[in-house]
Design a protein around this motif. Structure first.
Motif, short mmCIF file in Angstrom:
data_model
loop_
_atom_site.label_atom_id
_atom_site.label_comp_id
_atom_site.label_asym_id
_atom_site.label_seq_id
_atom_site.Cartn_x
_atom_site.Cartn_y
_atom_site.Cartn_z
N ASN A 66 5.49 -2.36 12.58
CA ASN A 66 6.28 -2.38 11.57
C ASN A 66 5.64 -1.72 10.51
O ASN A 66 6.36 -0.91 9.74
CB ASN A 66 6.53 -4.05 10.87
CG ASN A 66 7.52 -4.55 11.83
OD1 ASN A 66 8.06 -4.24 12.72
ND2 ASN A 66 7.43 -6.22 11.59
N ALA A 67 4.43 -1.89 10.09
CA ALA A 67 3.82 -1.10 9.03
C ALA A 67 3.45 0.28 9.32
O ALA A 67 3.62 1.14 8.45
CB ALA A 67 2.26 -1.73 8.89
N ILE A 68 3.21 0.58 10.75
CA ILE A 68 3.00 1.79 11.23
C ILE A 68 4.49 2.61 11.06
O ILE A 68 4.49 3.84 10.61
CB ILE A 68 2.66 1.91 12.47
CG1 ILE A 68 1.12 1.31 12.63
CG2 ILE A 68 2.66 3.42 13.27
CD1 ILE A 68 0.66 1.21 14.25
N SER A 69 5.44 1.94 11.39
CA SER A 69 6.81 2.69 11.15
C SER A 69 7.14 2.96 9.84
O SER A 69 7.54 4.13 9.52
CB SER A 69 7.88 1.65 11.79
OG SER A 69 9.13 2.38 11.59
N PRO A 90 0.88 -1.15 -0.07
CA PRO A 90 0.06 0.06 -0.05
C PRO A 90 0.86 1.18 0.11
O PRO A 90 0.46 2.12 -0.74
CB PRO A 90 -0.83 -0.01 1.18
CG PRO A 90 -0.32 -1.22 2.10
CD PRO A 90 0.55 -1.97 1.26
N ILE A 91 2.06 1.20 0.61
CA ILE A 91 3.00 2.56 0.68
C ILE A 91 3.21 2.62 -0.79
O ILE A 91 3.17 3.81 -1.22
CB ILE A 91 3.97 2.42 1.42
CG1 ILE A 91 3.67 2.26 3.18
CG2 ILE A 91 5.14 3.41 1.29
CD1 ILE A 91 5.02 2.04 3.94
N HIS A 92 3.89 1.68 -1.43
CA HIS A 92 4.23 1.58 -2.81
C HIS A 92 3.21 2.42 -3.88
O HIS A 92 3.24 3.23 -4.60
CB HIS A 92 4.51 0.44 -3.26
CG HIS A 92 4.82 0.46 -4.77
ND1 HIS A 92 6.18 0.80 -5.44
CD2 HIS A 92 4.06 -0.06 -6.05
CE1 HIS A 92 5.97 0.58 -6.79
NE2 HIS A 92 4.99 0.18 -7.08
N LEU A 93 1.82 1.87 -3.57
CA LEU A 93 0.68 2.42 -4.24
C LEU A 93 0.37 3.84 -4.06
O LEU A 93 0.24 4.71 -4.89
CB LEU A 93 -0.65 1.42 -4.24
CG LEU A 93 -0.43 0.00 -4.63
CD1 LEU A 93 -1.62 -0.78 -4.03
CD2 LEU A 93 -0.52 0.02 -6.11
N ALA A 94 0.61 4.18 -2.71
CA ALA A 94 -0.02 5.57 -2.34
C ALA A 94 1.10 6.72 -2.79
O ALA A 94 0.99 7.59 -3.22
CB ALA A 94 0.07 5.77 -0.82
N LYS A 95 2.29 6.18 -2.70
CA LYS A 95 3.78 7.27 -3.15
C LYS A 95 3.63 7.18 -4.80
O LYS A 95 3.94 8.34 -5.22
CB LYS A 95 4.86 6.11 -2.79
CG LYS A 95 5.29 6.62 -1.54
CD LYS A 95 6.67 5.52 -0.81
CE LYS A 95 7.71 5.97 -1.57
NZ LYS A 95 9.00 5.06 -1.15
N ASN A 96 2.97 6.35 -5.50
CA ASN A 96 2.85 6.50 -7.03
C ASN A 96 1.54 6.95 -7.10
O ASN A 96 1.00 6.69 -8.41
CB ASN A 96 3.39 4.93 -7.46
CG ASN A 96 4.76 4.83 -7.40
OD1 ASN A 96 5.34 5.15 -8.30
ND2 ASN A 96 5.00 3.81 -6.54
N ASP A 153 7.22 7.64 5.41
CA ASP A 153 6.73 8.28 4.34
C ASP A 153 5.58 9.40 4.31
O ASP A 153 5.13 9.70 3.45
CB ASP A 153 6.34 7.17 3.10
CG ASP A 153 7.65 6.54 2.40
OD1 ASP A 153 8.42 7.06 1.82
OD2 ASP A 153 7.71 5.28 2.91
N ASN A 154 5.45 9.82 5.58
CA ASN A 154 4.35 10.77 5.96
C ASN A 154 3.10 10.52 5.10
O ASN A 154 2.56 11.27 4.80
CB ASN A 154 4.62 11.89 5.58
CG ASN A 154 6.10 12.50 6.37
OD1 ASN A 154 6.16 12.29 7.53
ND2 ASN A 154 7.20 12.79 5.57
N LEU A 155 2.59 9.14 5.31
CA LEU A 155 1.36 8.99 4.85
C LEU A 155 0.39 8.41 5.65
O LEU A 155 -0.72 7.61 5.26
CB LEU A 155 1.61 7.55 3.78
CG LEU A 155 2.45 7.89 2.41
CD1 LEU A 155 3.08 6.62 1.74
CD2 LEU A 155 1.66 8.76 1.53
N LEU A 156 0.49 8.79 6.81
CA LEU A 156 -0.77 8.38 7.82
C LEU A 156 -2.11 9.12 7.63
O LEU A 156 -2.91 8.74 8.14
CB LEU A 156 -0.04 8.48 9.35
CG LEU A 156 0.83 7.79 9.94
CD1 LEU A 156 1.16 8.32 11.31
CD2 LEU A 156 0.02 6.39 10.09
N ASP A 157 -2.34 10.08 6.62
CA ASP A 157 -3.30 10.63 6.38
C ASP A 157 -3.91 10.04 5.01
O ASP A 157 -4.93 9.87 4.88
CB ASP A 157 -3.20 12.19 5.79
CG ASP A 157 -1.90 12.23 4.79
OD1 ASP A 157 -1.26 11.53 4.64
OD2 ASP A 157 -2.28 13.23 3.86
#
Length: 234
Positions: A58-61, A34-40, A66-70
């Protein structure tokens, strides 16, 4: 591997997520997908579900890095219980676990399914169990992929709810309706390896004082079926 450089397996899973999806990634571990998808900018909303506190931490960290908690919302929950009504999820990824566990997650959480979701499933083993669940719950498979990475072969099964009942043959459930038609080199290699395993089972059974001839006949029949399936017409 990290969220910038996904494994070949997770990259292939990510390729099945449509732009603009509202994603629930179940059993996300480090949340690389999900981080990869959000960053892209493929998703602007995602639920990151984990059943255990360690992987969730681990996921939260990783999400915080990547400052994606929003955008990504990590939740401690069992399977699809991570999904809340207001999430309006339209894509669910469940990757990197056995087919029986994936079907258990879907069965236990089916009250969370609205029928609008695209299911993107990547079982490590037990793919027929996943296909049987999809068929029995009226989900039509509309894409499959098979790939090899680091000596392991993985299948990705993508399905959507159908307006009418769905029926697959025993061969389609075992081998995959799309993979069966495509018969890629990786597909052939997977089933050649399975033939080798079954032949070794027969060899060991034949060493018994009283070999189970009925069981041996059943396995030999399975080998003939696989052999016929992977035969490439010239």
């Amino acid at each position: 591997m990290n969220s910038t450089h996904l494994s070949k397996r997770l990259q292939t899973v990510s390729d099945h997520v449509e732009a603009g999806s509202r994603l629930a990634d179940i059993g996300s571990d480090h949340a690389y997908l999900p981080i990869h998808l959000a960053k892209n900018h493929m998703i602007d909303y995602g639920v990151v579900g984990e059943i255990a506190k360690g992987p969730l931490s681990n996921a939260i960290s990783e999400i915080k890095k990547d400052n994606l908690l929003d955008v990504l919302h990590p939740r401690l929950a069992d399977g699809l219980a991570a999904i809340q009504a207001g999430d309006n999820i339209d894509a669910i990824t469940i990757a990197g676990m056995g087919g029986n566990l994936i079907t258990h997650i879907l069965e236990e959480g089916k009250a969370k399914l609205t029928g609008q979701e695209k299911l993107i499933l990547q079982p490590n083993v037990g793919e027929p169990a996943v296909r049987k669940w999809l068929m029995s719950h009226q989900y039509r498979i509309f894409a499959e992929q098979i790939l090899e990475e680091d000596g392991h072969i993985y299948e990705i099964i993508t399905a959507k709810k159908s307006a009418v009942p769905v029926t697959y043959s025993e061969l389609e459930l075992k081998f995959g309706p799309f993979l069966l038609k495509e018969k890629s080199p990786v597909f052939v290699a997977k089933w050649q390896e399975e033939i080798g395993l079954l032949q070794r089972v027969i060899h060991n059974m034949q060493k018994a004082v009283e070999p189970d001839t009925a069981k041996i006949d059943t396995i030999q029949s399975e080998i003939r079926t696989i052999d016929e399936v992977i035969k490439i017409e010239s």
